[in-house]
Design an enzyme around this catalytic site. Structure first.
Site, PDB file in Angstrom:
ATOM      1  N   HIS A  18      22.585  62.363  50.236  1.00 15.19           N
ATOM      2  CA  HIS A  18      22.785  62.487  48.785  1.00 15.19           C
ATOM      3  C   HIS A  18      21.781  61.613  48.038  1.00 15.19           C
ATOM      4  O   HIS A  18      21.173  62.048  47.055  1.00 15.19           O
ATOM      5  CB  HIS A  18      24.195  62.048  48.366  1.00 15.19           C
ATOM      6  N   LYS A  42      40.679  69.809  47.277  1.00 15.95           N
ATOM      7  CA  LYS A  42      40.379  68.828  48.313  1.00 15.95           C
ATOM      8  C   LYS A  42      41.230  67.584  48.120  1.00 15.95           C
ATOM      9  O   LYS A  42      41.604  67.240  47.007  1.00 15.95           O
ATOM     10  CB  LYS A  42      38.894  68.426  48.259  1.00 15.95           C
ATOM     11  N   ARG A  91      20.838  71.664  53.415  1.00 17.65           N
ATOM     12  CA  ARG A  91      20.595  71.095  54.738  1.00 17.65           C
ATOM     13  C   ARG A  91      20.201  72.176  55.740  1.00 17.65           C
ATOM     14  O   ARG A  91      19.392  71.939  56.617  1.00 17.65           O
ATOM     15  CB  ARG A  91      21.853  70.393  55.263  1.00 17.65           C
ATOM     16  N   SER A 129      29.402  64.263  54.344  1.00 19.61           N
ATOM     17  CA  SER A 129      30.447  63.269  54.095  1.00 19.61           C
ATOM     18  C   SER A 129      31.543  63.366  55.146  1.00 19.61           C
ATOM     19  O   SER A 129      32.100  62.352  55.574  1.00 19.61           O
ATOM     20  CB  SER A 129      31.036  63.464  52.695  1.00 19.61           C
TER      21      SER A 129
END
Length: 159
Positions: A18, A42, A91, A129
């Site tokens: 990040h 979440k 990514r 994460s």
């Protein structure tokens, strides 16, 4: 030139991947707002306040970066902030599919908002994460995965 770009995410916690995207965005745009999403779907490990504080500490060296949070649709937040650019990190190809759908719906909702995709630095292509939390849960060394201030937060959570 667009003065303000928004980099949205959960940042639970913020990783070196990040930070890589934030630093590179800060080189391209006059101002970058890192916007932490209140996501009802979440259950974050860290509170909103903790995530905001970790981001503030990890980006303190960047004068043109602001940390904020928002509820609801990103496109509404963009209007509120008078921002025209969304920054998203990629990514892998798997990220692209989801991000392309999100960019398409955002463009449909507000055609004046553009999404800029940045490929992550190769050294962070595996990093998420979720992986950081899993590694930290077992007291493994996360010093190469997250900024220094985040290490303390993770240690406290899993102590």
């Amino acid at each position: 030139m667009t003065a303000t770009a928004v980099y949205p995410g959960s940042f639970d916690p913020v990783t070196n991947g990040h930070i890589d995207i934030i630093e590179r965005s800060a080189d391209v745009f006059e101002r970058v707002v890192v916007a932490v999403l209140h996501n009802r779907n979440k259950t974050p490990l860290f509170s909103m306040e903790e995530r905001l504080e970790m981001l503030k500490q990890a980006t303190a060296h960047l004068d043109n970066v602001e940390i904020d949070s928002f509820h609801g649709l990103l496109i509404d937040y963009m209007k509120e902030r008078n921002a025209k650019v969304i920054v998203r990190g990629l990514r892998a190809v798997s990220d692209f599919e989801y991000e392309m759908q999100a960019a398409s719906i955002n463009r449909k909702l507000n055609p004046s908002v553009e999404t800029f995709f940045m490929m992550t630095n190769n050294q962070y292509s595996y990093l998420s994460s979720s992986i950081v939390k899993e590694v930290a849960k077992y007291n493994a060394d996360v010093s190469e995965l997250v900024p220094e201030p985040v290490q303390s937060y993770l240690h406290e959570k899993f102590e």
